[in-house]
Design an enzyme around this catalytic site. Sequence first.
Site, mmCIF file in Angstrom:
data_model
loop_
_atom_site.group_PDB
_atom_site.id
_atom_site.type_symbol
_atom_site.label_atom_id
_atom_site.label_comp_id
_atom_site.label_asym_id
_atom_site.label_seq_id
_atom_site.Cartn_x
_atom_site.Cartn_y
_atom_site.Cartn_z
ATOM 1 N N GLU B 71 14.165 -11.730 12.853
ATOM 2 C CA GLU B 71 13.940 -10.574 13.722
ATOM 3 C C GLU B 71 13.421 -9.386 12.915
ATOM 4 O O GLU B 71 13.938 -9.071 11.847
ATOM 5 C CB GLU B 71 15.239 -10.145 14.407
ATOM 6 C CG GLU B 71 14.988 -8.920 15.305
ATOM 7 C CD GLU B 71 16.246 -8.268 15.855
ATOM 8 O OE1 GLU B 71 17.362 -8.734 15.566
ATOM 9 O OE2 GLU B 71 16.089 -7.265 16.579
ATOM 10 N N ASP B 139 24.598 -0.411 2.155
ATOM 11 C CA ASP B 139 23.904 0.851 2.364
ATOM 12 C C ASP B 139 24.783 1.950 1.794
ATOM 13 O O ASP B 139 25.939 2.084 2.199
ATOM 14 C CB ASP B 139 23.692 1.038 3.878
ATOM 15 C CG ASP B 139 23.025 2.361 4.219
ATOM 16 O OD1 ASP B 139 22.772 2.590 5.417
ATOM 17 O OD2 ASP B 139 22.751 3.173 3.318
ATOM 18 N N ASP B 141 24.860 6.040 1.138
ATOM 19 C CA ASP B 141 24.174 7.246 1.572
ATOM 20 C C ASP B 141 24.884 8.453 0.976
ATOM 21 O O ASP B 141 26.099 8.556 1.075
ATOM 22 C CB ASP B 141 24.255 7.266 3.108
ATOM 23 C CG ASP B 141 23.456 8.412 3.706
ATOM 24 O OD1 ASP B 141 23.463 9.522 3.131
ATOM 25 O OD2 ASP B 141 22.854 8.190 4.765
ATOM 26 N N CYS B 158 19.514 16.146 -5.092
ATOM 27 C CA CYS B 158 18.882 16.749 -6.260
ATOM 28 C C CYS B 158 19.305 16.004 -7.506
ATOM 29 O O CYS B 158 20.101 15.069 -7.444
ATOM 30 C CB CYS B 158 19.267 18.221 -6.359
ATOM 31 S SG CYS B 158 20.982 18.454 -6.868
ATOM 32 N N LEU B 355 20.504 -4.446 11.633
ATOM 33 C CA LEU B 355 19.136 -4.287 11.123
ATOM 34 C C LEU B 355 19.122 -3.278 9.985
ATOM 35 O O LEU B 355 19.873 -2.316 9.997
ATOM 36 C CB LEU B 355 18.225 -3.792 12.254
ATOM 37 C CG LEU B 355 18.023 -4.778 13.390
ATOM 38 C CD1 LEU B 355 17.775 -4.064 14.705
ATOM 39 C CD2 LEU B 355 16.831 -5.670 13.074
#
Lengths: 454, 459
Positions: B71, B139, B141, B158, B355
């Site tokens: 997919e 993931d 973050d 930064c 996804l």
Amino acid sequence: MEVIRSQKRTPSNDTVSNPKIPLYLTAPQMEVRLEEFELFAIDRLRVLKGVSDGLARGRNPKEMDDLVDTLWKEHMRDPDASVMLNKDIISHFVLRLVYCRSDELKKWFLSMETALFRHRFRLQNFEAQRAIVGEFGLPYKAVTGAELEGLKERLGQVVRSLGQISPTVEAVYYKVPFEEVPDLVASRRVLIQKGFAFVAGSQLVSLVVTQFRSHISKALILTNRKWTTTIREREKDRLTPIVEALSTSYLGPDYSQSTEYAEISLKDIDQVAKSSFPLCMRHLFEKVREDHHLKHGGRMQLGLFLKGVGLKLDDALAFWRAEFTKKVGSERFDKEYAYSIRHNYGKEGKRTDYTPYACQKIILSAPGAGDHHGCPYRHFSEDNLRAALGRMGLSSRGMEGVMDQVRNKHYQLACTMTFEAVYGTSCDAGINHPNQYFEESQKILKSKTPPAPV
Amino acid sequence: MVREEAERRGDDTMIDAPQITNPKPEDFFNVHYLRIYYGNLFPYTDIHKWLSYGHDGKHPGCDEYYFGRREFSFTLENDVYLRYKSFKSVSSLEHAIKSCFPYKIDIGAVYSVDPDKRHAYSQTGTNVFTPVERELVFDIDITDYDDVRYCCSGADVCSKCWPLMTVAIKVIHTSLKEDFGFKHILWVFSGRRGVHCWVCDPKARRMTNEQRSAVAEYFRVYKGNENNARKVALMGYSLHPFLARSYVDFLKGFFEGELQANQSIFSTKDKYDKILEMISDEDIQSELREKWEKSANRSSLSEEAISLVRWDQLKNTLQSKKHKAPTLRMCVEEIVFTFAYPRIDLEVSKQMNHLLKAPFCVHPKTGRVCVPIDPNNCDEFDPLAVPTLSQLIEEINSGGSKMDVDDDDDDDDTDTSILGKSIKFFRSSFLEPLLKSCKEEIESLYKTKIGKSKDSFSW
């Protein structure tokens, strides 16, 4: 399994060298009386329901071992060991028919049978446990000699990390692909190296429980297929009515359909939140009003709860929109949030009408950075919890009782005590669902308000 | 960097004046740039080779329909979201992308049937539409670290806080290799403020949701939000070997060095109060608080130096008092872990059908390409130096490099373009070893199958 009205019975093929716990690998080849079909299932269901209650009340593993022992002796025991074994096997397979018929039923049955198996296994001695491991045909060898020596130091570290002060390592370790013991991996209870977990003899239970759960899970899917394609129709005058009756009375209401009390409107919602929401939902609600935002976990937990208390889809959309647009704007709300609210009400995607979370699920959730969902009795620090309980109106004496339950990890009992303190009545049933808290609360409040003058 | 490029742009844009103070979003990212990027630069063949995992139809053991069951999802301009897209070949993938120039391309799981034909199959019996294979993904973050970084918050990043990502990569990568035995691991810059990890071993792709969840939980240490003060609780008498190795090899050094230097986490009352709250003993908290309040105005040291002094004082105090309670035993480590240990997004890793953005996509908010990161050299990765769309296009305009990176020539050493370097790295350190191992697996599975059917004839 042949179900007939005769008294004949032949031994099951599942008894191999007489292990005490059958693995339910194949359906038994024996004849069962129709009356026994139902009675055996009901007895086993009493055991499973007892297991479910125990888990909901936050019993620790040792308490669960004792509970299972008691329940089994009370409902499933028979002086004749082979009769007891047959009852065990027959009742399991009958309940498979009952609980294969929907995803919710399957999930419940799988959890309870796995928990039952786990604690029965823990009650066995080491030899019996090893025999059961062998039954599963697992090809894992024990780690010995030089390999074990090389791992000893790190195995000792694992042992110490689990609370044992001395790094004494067990005599027997099994080298197992890490995929086979997910719960030991998740809780970092094993050493893992190059894809293999080193499982101590005392941790065998994890290994077999994973196998057991996997097997039952697959079996339920096959059973469901057989049920829907052949059995249900063929047995419509005999077994089917029994099977269909067996499942409904033993699980509590799931609050997916709102009841007579439930219709709350948007204008009342702040008032109702203060007066009738349980702490978990009050917190989420207050946070929405304060931050004009909630992360996904919070939106699910609060959103489904509100659905269960009778907030209609349009009102729900209006509520979330009013708050979220203060922060993200109306376009983003429509794009990113409206869809999932509609999804929760079964209006999108595969149109499942999601059910509000019960306490057990909420307690087991894992709120992270920026989250406000979960069970405050579990997830809040003591200070924050005290402050929150104070805002609910608890006196310091009432709070002590609640904090005591929290310290003992009895989160639902803590919530029940809060309920009793807030409304001044006792709640014998015990809180196991936020919507239950809400309904009970509304019942009390409505019985206190005098009827409007005519 | 972007501003300089804007000044030297050719006449195919309408912006003449140099964008000195306020570069507009459309300078970073717009449909015009996307067309050029997906028209000339996106490495279709490499992506296709990767996701085919050796099933290129050249071996009898290949499953020629494998790629077609993957997919993809496209997000178009105006947030139009298209799921369950699938493609039989690299050319249909390329054609589809070139016909709509999606703002975002996500990669999903390999399913039991072609996603775009899922409705053609009944949902009962054996033809259920269900995920069959999917990489193990992570993931990370940087916004999940907002409570421990003082230089930026939200979407900004930064050079002072990016090292948090670097140390996260090191910890997770080492564990994936050493503990779990995975070999084919791809790290990718997410385009703005984080990193993604794709574990592509066959074993990883076949993991169930429960197993993925277990690995995610194994990596999980930080448990909390603003509702509890002690978010890392290390119980027991020692750290688990994985945590111990992470601490000794990466976290301790990072915390006492780079992190202190960049963030000065003890320099003001607000900052150190937060740390003191992690100590579960009121007396120790007051003792240190008093000491630091007294020294606040008298010191002539720099922020960084003050921070280090206070850290030492905290360590010494805890060392001498740690027998007071079990919760103090590893308080020092808990503080280090709270600041420095990776915080992965558990939900991304737990489910096969989740996804995740494709490598070599372009981030709509920054215009940066999601390039691979070398885990063995991640200290050198600078998110602010990652090629942007406008840079790449400027490079094409100035005709300074070979444009056609999307060809099969593996010996292409003449491609010295900015993007070319990333693609070369992708090929040599990830794709080639992966494909070699995939082919070996296909070969051996095939031989086994043939062997079995041969045996079945021997009665």
